[in-house]
Design an enzyme around this catalytic site. Sequence first.
Site: not given
Ligand code: UT7
Length: 317
Positions: A110, A244, A274
Amino acid sequence: MSFRIIGTGMYVPSRVVTNDDLAQIVETNDEWITKRVGIKERRISETEFTSDMGYEAAKAALDSCGCGVEDIDLILSATVSGETVSPSTACMIQNKLGAVCPALEINAACSAFIFLLETAAAYFALRNYKKILVVGCERISGILDWTDRGTCVIFGDGAGAAVLERGDGYLDAVYNVKGGDDVIKIPHGIGCSPFFKREQDSPYIHMQGQETFQYAVTALCDDVNTLLERNNLTMEDIAYIIPHQANKRIVDFARKRLHMPEEKMAVNIEKYGNTSSASIPIALDELVKDGKLKRGDKIILCAFGGGLADAACLIEW
Ligand code: UT7
Protein backbone atom coordinates in the site's frame (compact mmCIF):
# COMPACT_ATOMS: atom_id res chain seq x y z
CA MET A 1 17.61 16.18 -9.29
CA SER A 2 13.93 16.04 -8.64
CA PHE A 3 10.62 16.41 -10.46
CA ARG A 4 7.26 18.14 -10.68
CA ILE A 5 3.98 16.31 -11.17
CA ILE A 6 2.55 17.64 -14.45
CA GLY A 7 -0.26 15.16 -15.11
CA THR A 8 -2.52 12.78 -13.20
CA GLY A 9 -5.06 10.13 -14.17
CA MET A 10 -7.16 7.34 -12.72
CA TYR A 11 -9.33 4.44 -13.71
CA VAL A 12 -11.83 2.36 -11.76
CA PRO A 13 -14.01 -0.49 -13.03
CA SER A 14 -17.66 0.35 -13.69
CA ARG A 15 -19.07 -2.34 -11.37
CA VAL A 16 -20.10 -0.72 -8.08
CA VAL A 17 -20.32 -3.12 -5.14
CA THR A 18 -22.19 -1.69 -2.16
CA ASN A 19 -22.03 -2.76 1.47
CA ASP A 20 -25.47 -4.32 1.03
CA ASP A 21 -24.10 -6.39 -1.88
CA LEU A 22 -21.34 -7.69 0.43
CA ALA A 23 -23.90 -8.56 3.09
CA GLN A 24 -25.20 -11.13 0.59
CA ILE A 25 -21.74 -12.80 0.53
CA VAL A 26 -20.42 -12.63 4.14
CA GLU A 27 -21.97 -11.90 7.52
CA THR A 28 -21.69 -8.12 7.57
CA ASN A 29 -23.85 -5.05 7.22
CA ASP A 30 -23.77 -1.49 5.94
CA GLU A 31 -23.81 -0.02 9.44
CA TRP A 32 -20.68 -1.91 10.61
CA ILE A 33 -18.67 -1.14 7.49
CA THR A 34 -19.70 2.53 7.41
CA LYS A 35 -18.96 3.05 11.12
CA ARG A 36 -15.76 0.99 11.46
CA VAL A 37 -14.16 1.66 8.08
CA GLY A 38 -16.00 4.54 6.38
CA ILE A 39 -16.65 2.73 3.09
CA LYS A 40 -20.04 2.86 1.35
CA GLU A 41 -19.07 1.23 -1.94
CA ARG A 42 -16.08 0.04 -3.93
CA ARG A 43 -15.39 -0.82 -7.59
CA ILE A 44 -14.72 -4.46 -8.41
CA SER A 45 -13.40 -5.64 -11.75
CA GLU A 46 -15.52 -7.97 -13.83
CA THR A 47 -13.30 -8.03 -16.91
CA GLU A 48 -10.22 -5.85 -16.37
CA PHE A 49 -6.90 -7.28 -15.30
CA THR A 50 -4.51 -5.13 -13.27
CA SER A 51 -2.50 -4.00 -16.29
CA ASP A 52 -5.70 -3.01 -18.15
CA MET A 53 -6.55 -0.62 -15.33
CA GLY A 54 -2.95 0.58 -15.09
CA TYR A 55 -2.96 1.27 -18.82
CA GLU A 56 -6.21 3.30 -18.64
CA ALA A 57 -4.92 5.39 -15.71
CA ALA A 58 -1.58 5.93 -17.47
CA LYS A 59 -3.33 7.06 -20.66
CA ALA A 60 -5.53 9.46 -18.67
CA ALA A 61 -2.43 10.92 -16.95
CA LEU A 62 -0.64 11.39 -20.28
CA ASP A 63 -3.74 13.00 -21.84
CA SER A 64 -4.14 15.34 -18.87
CA CYS A 65 -0.82 17.03 -19.65
CA GLY A 66 -0.75 16.58 -23.42
CA CYS A 67 2.13 14.10 -23.32
CA GLY A 68 2.63 11.39 -25.89
CA VAL A 69 4.12 7.99 -25.00
CA GLU A 70 7.20 8.98 -26.99
CA ASP A 71 7.86 11.73 -24.41
CA ILE A 72 8.21 9.20 -21.57
CA ASP A 73 11.72 7.98 -20.70
CA LEU A 74 10.76 5.39 -18.08
CA ILE A 75 7.64 3.66 -16.77
CA LEU A 76 7.55 2.62 -13.11
CA SER A 77 4.58 0.69 -11.80
CA ALA A 78 3.58 -0.88 -8.50
CA THR A 79 1.14 -3.65 -7.69
CA VAL A 80 0.60 -6.66 -5.45
CA SER A 81 -2.10 -8.08 -7.69
CA GLY A 82 -0.71 -8.27 -11.22
CA GLU A 83 -2.01 -10.96 -13.55
CA THR A 84 1.51 -12.03 -14.45
CA VAL A 85 4.80 -12.17 -12.57
CA SER A 86 6.57 -11.86 -15.91
CA PRO A 87 6.08 -9.79 -17.95
CA SER A 88 5.83 -7.37 -15.03
CA THR A 89 2.74 -5.16 -14.92
CA ALA A 90 5.02 -2.27 -15.91
CA CYS A 91 6.04 -4.18 -19.06
CA MET A 92 2.38 -4.97 -19.80
CA ILE A 93 1.45 -1.28 -19.47
CA GLN A 94 4.43 -0.25 -21.62
CA ASN A 95 3.28 -2.67 -24.33
CA LYS A 96 -0.37 -1.57 -24.21
CA LEU A 97 0.69 2.09 -24.44
CA GLY A 98 2.90 1.29 -27.45
CA ALA A 99 5.90 2.78 -25.60
CA VAL A 100 9.48 1.69 -26.20
CA CYS A 101 11.10 3.05 -23.02
CA PRO A 102 12.30 0.84 -20.14
CA ALA A 103 9.67 -0.26 -17.64
CA LEU A 104 10.00 -1.85 -14.23
CA GLU A 105 7.85 -2.72 -11.29
CA ILE A 106 8.30 -2.42 -7.55
CA ASN A 107 6.37 -3.95 -4.69
CA ALA A 108 5.87 -2.05 -1.47
CA ALA A 109 2.17 -2.94 -1.09
CA CYS A 110 0.00 0.00 0.00
CA SER A 111 2.98 2.36 0.40
CA ALA A 112 4.24 1.65 -3.08
CA PHE A 113 3.20 4.89 -4.78
CA ILE A 114 5.57 6.86 -2.54
CA PHE A 115 8.33 4.32 -3.14
CA LEU A 116 7.68 4.85 -6.88
CA LEU A 117 8.15 8.60 -6.51
CA GLU A 118 11.37 8.08 -4.55
CA THR A 119 12.62 5.66 -7.22
CA ALA A 120 11.71 8.16 -9.93
CA ALA A 121 13.65 10.89 -8.09
CA ALA A 122 16.68 8.57 -8.03
CA TYR A 123 16.35 7.93 -11.77
CA PHE A 124 16.12 11.66 -12.49
CA ALA A 125 19.38 12.06 -10.56
CA LEU A 126 21.04 9.08 -12.26
CA ARG A 127 20.05 9.64 -15.87
CA ASN A 128 19.21 12.44 -18.19
CA TYR A 129 15.51 11.54 -18.18
CA LYS A 130 12.99 14.32 -18.80
CA LYS A 131 9.74 12.53 -17.99
CA ILE A 132 8.79 9.43 -15.99
CA LEU A 133 5.35 7.82 -15.81
CA VAL A 134 4.40 6.25 -12.46
CA VAL A 135 1.39 3.95 -12.03
CA GLY A 136 -0.18 2.20 -9.04
CA CYS A 137 -2.72 -0.42 -10.10
CA GLU A 138 -4.53 -3.21 -8.32
CA ARG A 139 -7.10 -5.94 -8.82
CA ILE A 140 -7.10 -6.68 -5.11
CA SER A 141 -10.42 -8.52 -5.53
CA GLY A 142 -8.38 -11.32 -7.11
CA ILE A 143 -6.27 -11.89 -3.98
CA LEU A 144 -9.01 -11.57 -1.35
CA ASP A 145 -10.47 -14.42 0.66
CA TRP A 146 -14.13 -13.71 -0.06
CA THR A 147 -15.15 -15.74 3.00
CA ASP A 148 -13.12 -13.48 5.36
CA ARG A 149 -15.29 -10.52 6.39
CA GLY A 150 -12.30 -8.90 8.11
CA THR A 151 -10.63 -8.22 4.77
CA CYS A 152 -13.05 -8.60 1.86
CA VAL A 153 -15.14 -5.59 2.89
CA ILE A 154 -12.27 -3.08 2.98
CA PHE A 155 -10.58 -3.39 -0.40
CA GLY A 156 -11.43 -2.30 -3.96
CA ASP A 157 -9.93 -2.33 -7.46
CA GLY A 158 -8.53 0.59 -9.44
CA ALA A 159 -5.50 2.42 -10.77
CA GLY A 160 -3.92 5.85 -10.53
CA ALA A 161 -1.02 7.39 -12.41
CA ALA A 162 1.10 10.52 -12.63
CA VAL A 163 3.46 12.05 -15.18
CA LEU A 164 6.63 13.46 -13.60
CA GLU A 165 8.83 16.02 -15.31
CA ARG A 166 12.37 16.92 -14.24
CA GLY A 167 12.02 19.89 -11.85
CA ASP A 168 12.25 20.91 -8.24
CA GLY A 169 8.92 20.00 -6.65
CA TYR A 170 9.89 16.81 -4.79
CA LEU A 171 11.20 18.29 -1.57
CA ASP A 172 11.73 15.45 0.89
CA ALA A 173 10.67 11.91 1.74
CA VAL A 174 10.78 9.50 4.64
CA TYR A 175 10.29 5.77 4.36
CA ASN A 176 10.63 2.80 6.68
CA VAL A 177 10.40 -0.96 6.47
CA LYS A 178 9.83 -3.11 9.54
CA GLY A 179 9.80 -6.44 7.72
CA GLY A 180 8.04 -9.61 8.79
CA ASP A 181 4.86 -11.33 7.63
CA ASP A 182 3.02 -11.72 10.92
CA VAL A 183 0.76 -8.66 10.55
CA ILE A 184 0.03 -8.58 6.80
CA LYS A 185 0.83 -11.35 4.36
CA ILE A 186 -0.12 -12.14 0.75
CA PRO A 187 1.40 -15.53 -0.07
CA HIS A 188 2.02 -16.81 -3.60
CA GLY A 189 0.98 -20.31 -4.55
CA ILE A 190 3.92 -22.56 -3.63
CA GLY A 191 3.86 -24.47 -6.89
CA CYS A 192 3.80 -28.20 -7.50
CA SER A 193 7.39 -29.29 -6.95
CA PRO A 194 7.31 -32.97 -5.98
CA PHE A 195 10.39 -32.25 -3.82
CA PHE A 196 9.01 -29.35 -1.74
CA LYS A 197 7.86 -30.47 1.70
CA ARG A 198 6.07 -27.44 3.19
CA GLU A 199 2.30 -26.90 3.41
CA GLN A 200 0.47 -24.48 1.11
CA ASP A 201 -0.74 -21.39 2.97
CA SER A 202 -3.97 -19.81 1.72
CA PRO A 203 -2.85 -17.64 -1.22
CA TYR A 204 -5.00 -14.69 -0.14
CA ILE A 205 -4.49 -11.60 2.01
CA HIS A 206 -4.10 -12.35 5.73
CA MET A 207 -4.23 -9.29 7.95
CA GLN A 208 -4.21 -8.69 11.70
CA GLY A 209 -6.60 -5.74 11.56
CA GLN A 210 -6.02 -4.23 15.01
CA GLU A 211 -2.21 -4.47 14.80
CA THR A 212 -2.27 -2.92 11.33
CA PHE A 213 -4.55 -0.15 12.58
CA GLN A 214 -2.22 0.82 15.42
CA TYR A 215 0.86 0.66 13.23
CA ALA A 216 -0.89 2.78 10.59
CA VAL A 217 -1.88 5.64 12.92
CA THR A 218 1.58 5.79 14.53
CA ALA A 219 3.48 5.56 11.24
CA LEU A 220 1.33 8.18 9.56
CA CYS A 221 1.76 10.71 12.39
CA ASP A 222 5.50 10.02 12.84
CA ASP A 223 6.25 10.29 9.12
CA VAL A 224 4.30 13.53 8.68
CA ASN A 225 5.90 15.08 11.78
CA THR A 226 9.38 14.08 10.59
CA LEU A 227 8.79 15.83 7.27
CA LEU A 228 7.46 18.96 8.96
CA GLU A 229 10.34 19.16 11.45
CA ARG A 230 13.05 18.46 8.89
CA ASN A 231 11.72 21.17 6.62
CA ASN A 232 10.91 23.77 9.31
CA LEU A 233 7.22 23.68 8.44
CA THR A 234 4.00 23.59 10.45
CA MET A 235 0.59 22.22 9.49
CA GLU A 236 -0.38 25.77 8.48
CA ASP A 237 2.10 25.52 5.60
CA ILE A 238 0.48 22.36 4.20
CA ALA A 239 -2.41 22.73 1.75
CA TYR A 240 -3.41 19.04 1.79
CA ILE A 241 -2.40 15.71 3.25
CA ILE A 242 -3.22 12.83 0.91
CA PRO A 243 -3.16 9.68 3.03
CA HIS A 244 -3.43 6.08 1.89
CA GLN A 245 -7.17 5.33 2.00
CA ALA A 246 -7.19 2.26 4.28
CA ASN A 247 -9.78 3.15 6.88
CA LYS A 248 -11.53 6.48 7.54
CA ARG A 249 -11.01 5.96 11.28
CA ILE A 250 -7.23 5.65 10.80
CA VAL A 251 -7.23 8.94 8.91
CA ASP A 252 -9.44 10.62 11.54
CA PHE A 253 -7.24 9.45 14.45
CA ALA A 254 -4.12 10.66 12.68
CA ARG A 255 -5.72 13.96 11.63
CA LYS A 256 -6.70 14.75 15.23
CA ARG A 257 -3.23 13.86 16.55
CA LEU A 258 -1.67 16.05 13.88
CA HIS A 259 -4.14 18.91 14.56
CA MET A 260 -5.01 19.00 10.89
CA PRO A 261 -8.38 20.52 9.91
CA GLU A 262 -10.74 18.03 8.27
CA GLU A 263 -10.95 19.95 5.00
CA LYS A 264 -7.19 19.64 4.47
CA MET A 265 -7.26 15.83 4.57
CA ALA A 266 -8.09 14.27 1.19
CA VAL A 267 -10.51 11.39 1.76
CA ASN A 268 -12.44 9.40 -0.85
CA ILE A 269 -12.49 5.95 0.77
CA GLU A 270 -16.30 5.98 0.90
CA LYS A 271 -16.39 5.58 -2.92
CA TYR A 272 -13.51 3.21 -3.66
CA GLY A 273 -12.44 1.40 -0.48
CA ASN A 274 -8.76 0.57 -0.04
CA THR A 275 -7.14 0.25 -3.47
CA SER A 276 -3.63 -0.32 -2.07
CA SER A 277 -0.94 1.22 -4.31
CA ALA A 278 -3.63 2.99 -6.37
CA SER A 279 -5.28 4.83 -3.49
CA ILE A 280 -2.97 7.86 -3.28
CA PRO A 281 -2.77 8.59 -7.03
CA ILE A 282 -6.56 8.20 -7.31
CA ALA A 283 -7.09 10.66 -4.43
CA LEU A 284 -4.49 13.00 -5.95
CA ASP A 285 -6.19 12.90 -9.35
CA GLU A 286 -9.56 13.75 -7.78
CA LEU A 287 -8.04 16.73 -5.94
CA VAL A 288 -6.50 17.97 -9.17
CA LYS A 289 -9.70 17.48 -11.18
CA ASP A 290 -11.67 19.31 -8.48
CA GLY A 291 -9.31 22.26 -8.95
CA LYS A 292 -8.19 22.15 -5.31
CA LEU A 293 -4.43 22.37 -5.89
CA LYS A 294 -2.62 25.45 -7.09
CA ARG A 295 1.00 25.74 -8.14
CA GLY A 296 3.23 26.42 -5.15
CA ASP A 297 0.99 24.55 -2.67
CA LYS A 298 2.85 22.19 -0.37
CA ILE A 299 1.24 18.77 0.00
CA ILE A 300 2.16 15.61 1.89
CA LEU A 301 1.44 12.10 0.63
CA CYS A 302 1.65 9.37 3.26
CA ALA A 303 1.06 5.64 3.29
CA PHE A 304 1.50 2.44 5.31
CA GLY A 305 0.77 -1.23 4.80
CA GLY A 306 2.20 -4.64 3.95
CA GLY A 307 5.93 -5.00 4.47
CA LEU A 308 5.42 -3.59 6.94
CA ALA A 309 6.33 -0.47 5.04
CA ASP A 310 5.40 3.16 5.54
CA ALA A 311 6.42 6.30 3.71
CA ALA A 312 5.60 9.96 3.26
CA CYS A 313 6.80 12.68 0.95
CA LEU A 314 6.60 16.45 0.77
CA ILE A 315 5.81 17.92 -2.62
CA GLU A 316 5.53 21.47 -3.89
CA TRP A 317 2.75 21.43 -6.45
O1 UT7 B 1 -3.98 -1.04 3.43
C1 UT7 B 1 -3.28 -1.99 4.15
C2 UT7 B 1 -3.30 -1.67 5.57
N1 UT7 B 1 -4.55 -2.07 6.15
C3 UT7 B 1 -5.13 -1.34 7.06
O2 UT7 B 1 -4.70 -0.28 7.40
C4 UT7 B 1 -6.34 -1.91 7.79
C5 UT7 B 1 -6.24 -1.62 9.26
N2 UT7 B 1 -7.26 -2.25 10.06
C6 UT7 B 1 -8.58 -1.89 9.99
O3 UT7 B 1 -8.94 -1.05 9.20
C7 UT7 B 1 -9.55 -2.52 10.96
O4 UT7 B 1 -8.82 -3.24 11.94
C8 UT7 B 1 -10.55 -3.48 10.27
C9 UT7 B 1 -11.51 -2.69 9.41
C10 UT7 B 1 -9.84 -4.52 9.43
C11 UT7 B 1 -11.37 -4.19 11.36
O5 UT7 B 1 -12.01 -3.24 12.19
P1 UT7 B 1 -11.85 -3.32 13.77
O6 UT7 B 1 -12.60 -2.19 14.32
O7 UT7 B 1 -10.39 -3.39 14.08
O8 UT7 B 1 -12.60 -4.65 14.10
P2 UT7 B 1 -12.06 -5.97 14.87
O9 UT7 B 1 -11.24 -6.80 13.96
O10 UT7 B 1 -11.52 -5.60 16.22
O11 UT7 B 1 -13.42 -6.73 15.12
C12 UT7 B 1 -14.46 -6.17 15.98
C13 UT7 B 1 -15.72 -7.00 15.82
C14 UT7 B 1 -15.44 -8.50 15.93
O12 UT7 B 1 -16.57 -9.08 16.57
P3 UT7 B 1 -16.54 -9.47 18.12
O13 UT7 B 1 -15.38 -10.43 18.27
O14 UT7 B 1 -16.29 -8.18 18.85
O15 UT7 B 1 -17.88 -10.06 18.36
C15 UT7 B 1 -15.39 -8.96 14.51
O16 UT7 B 1 -15.72 -10.32 14.35
O17 UT7 B 1 -16.26 -6.80 14.51
C16 UT7 B 1 -16.44 -8.06 13.87
N3 UT7 B 1 -16.25 -7.88 12.44
C17 UT7 B 1 -17.24 -7.60 11.60
N4 UT7 B 1 -18.55 -7.43 11.82
C18 UT7 B 1 -19.31 -7.14 10.73
C19 UT7 B 1 -15.07 -7.94 11.74
N5 UT7 B 1 -15.31 -7.70 10.43
C20 UT7 B 1 -16.65 -7.48 10.34
C21 UT7 B 1 -17.49 -7.18 9.25
N6 UT7 B 1 -18.81 -7.02 9.49
N7 UT7 B 1 -17.04 -7.04 7.98
